[in-house]
Design an enzyme around this catalytic site. Structure first.
Site, PDB file in Angstrom:
ATOM      1  N   GLN A  12       0.894  -1.156  -0.104  1.00  0.00           N
ATOM      2  CA  GLN A  12       0.069  -0.049  -0.106  1.00  0.00           C
ATOM      3  C   GLN A  12       1.099   1.448   0.246  1.00  0.00           C
ATOM      4  O   GLN A  12       0.649   1.589  -0.780  1.00  0.00           O
ATOM      5  CB  GLN A  12      -0.375   0.052   1.394  1.00  0.00           C
ATOM      6  N   THR A 123       6.043   2.053  13.682  1.00  0.00           N
ATOM      7  CA  THR A 123       4.504   2.314  13.756  1.00  0.00           C
ATOM      8  C   THR A 123       4.239   2.375  14.938  1.00  0.00           C
ATOM      9  O   THR A 123       4.571   2.267  16.368  1.00  0.00           O
ATOM     10  CB  THR A 123       3.979   0.471  13.551  1.00  0.00           C
ATOM     11  N   GLU A 125       2.482   0.528  16.719  1.00  0.00           N
ATOM     12  CA  GLU A 125       2.724  -1.022  17.921  1.00  0.00           C
ATOM     13  C   GLU A 125       3.880  -0.514  18.466  1.00  0.00           C
ATOM     14  O   GLU A 125       3.396  -1.700  19.615  1.00  0.00           O
ATOM     15  CB  GLU A 125       2.312  -1.268  16.810  1.00  0.00           C
ATOM     16  N   TYR A 147       4.863  -8.298  16.506  1.00  0.00           N
ATOM     17  CA  TYR A 147       5.319  -7.073  15.012  1.00  0.00           C
ATOM     18  C   TYR A 147       6.027  -6.065  15.861  1.00  0.00           C
ATOM     19  O   TYR A 147       6.562  -5.933  15.107  1.00  0.00           O
ATOM     20  CB  TYR A 147       3.991  -7.287  14.384  1.00  0.00           C
ATOM     21  N   LYS A 151       9.856  -4.511  15.662  1.00  0.00           N
ATOM     22  CA  LYS A 151      10.175  -3.179  15.140  1.00  0.00           C
ATOM     23  C   LYS A 151      10.104  -2.094  16.273  1.00  0.00           C
ATOM     24  O   LYS A 151      10.844  -1.303  15.178  1.00  0.00           O
ATOM     25  CB  LYS A 151       8.346  -2.308  14.316  1.00  0.00           C
TER      26      LYS A 151
END
Length: 321
Positions: A12, A123, A125, A147, A151
């Site tokens: 994306q 991110t 997150e 994840y 990251k």
């Protein structure tokens, strides 16, 4: 003419960023893994304008070769195993790509093109179990998934290379950003596609997890502009990119179904299978620094974003029918 390498170019963000850089007259190189079927993903419409280089984030020699070939002015590292749910199923792969992969590309640049400007896709997150609301560049991190943990390594190794080798290396701490090009496994796209299929009579209901989970959702096309702006500054720095607004998944469903004249409560079912082992309940970013220092601004609001996604999927389903 400036040249740029984009890793994760078929995703994306990679596709919106490629469009932006091509518009600005860049020579764009896309890092691509070899697959048995020639799949260009979201850059199918740009494939003749991009020079693809076969390489992999887990393979340092291939990245060194790519940097030697492209001699980039700018490198945007968007490649990742980017789905939180999958990171519990494949934690080692997630770490290899999202953590060590960042070291690999930084190392390739350090060896071959240390003056290139580098962007790392961090991110929200990483904030996970949030320590403050809203979250800014100084909020402590507390990741709640493999994840998020991977990251966070990618984020800190970028800071480390910047400080150790005086490299122009930035991280954009991006909050959730969506678009019609979002993967179908992500909740916004899962909902927009379900709405389209239900409207066309191809589906009866959609199963989701925690409807009260809150996210800060923006438009990917707006967010890639922030990435570019970061690399145009005099000094490298890290920035939170967000809308500063929070919405629940329930609200998102409401907007999406209303767009086609339906009530989400008639179609949305909660399924415990979609609850995360460690839930992240509230992500809300403070983009003050980016707006001030970069002059970055949002052009698409939450309602426009969700309606844009539903409209796109209505057209897709109609074509498929």
């Amino acid at each position: 003419m400036k040249s740029a390498i984009i890793t994760g170019i078929t995703g994306q963000d990679g596709s919106y960023l490629a469009e932006l850089l091509l518009e600005k007259g860049y020579k764009v190189y896309g890092i691509k893994r070899r697959t048995s079927d020639l799949n260009y993903g979201n850059v199918e419409h740009l494939k003749d304008d991009i020079e693809f280089i076969y390489a992999d984030m887990t393979d340092l020699p291939s990245l060194i070769t790519a940097v030697k070939k492209a001699k980039p002015d700018e490198v945007y590292n968007l490649a990742a195993q980017s789905f939180v749910q999958t990171s519990w199923e494949q934690p080692i792969l997630t770490a290899d790509v999202d953590a060590l992969g960042v070291t690999n590309i930084l190392e390739a640049l350090r060896m071959e093109k240390p003056d290139a400007h580098f962007y790392q896709a961090s991110t929200s997150e990483m904030f996970g179990k949030v320590q403050a609301v809203p979250q800014s560049e100084t909020t402590p991190f507390y990741p709640r998934s493999p994840y998020g943990v991977a990251k966070l390594y990618g984020h800190w190794i970028t800071v480390n290379y910047r400080e150790s080798y005086d490299m122009f290396a930035c991280s954009g701490i991006l909050f959730n950003h969506e678009s019609p090009r979002r993967g179908l496994e992500f909740v916004t796209r899962k909902v927009s596609m379900a709405v389209a299929r239900i409207k066309h009579g191809l589906q009866k209901e959609v199963f989701l997890g925690n409807l009260d989970s809150k996210r800060d959702w923006g438009f990917a096309g707006d967010y890639v502009k922030a990435m570019w702006l970061m690399l145009q500054q005099e000094k490298p720095d890290d920035y939170v990119i967000a809308t500063g607004e929070t919405h629940t998944i329930r609200e998102m469903c409401d907007v999406a179904f209303k767009y086609v004249g339906l009530n989400y409560e008639d179609y949305v079912k909660v399924d415990p299978r979609f609850f995360r082992p460690a839930e992240v309940d509230l992500l809300l970013g403070d983009p003050t620094k980016a707006k001030k220092a970069l002059g970055w601004k949002l052009e698409v609001d939450f309602k426009q974003l969700i309606e844009m996604m539903v409209q796109s999927d209505l057209e897709k389903v109609a074509r498929m029918k």
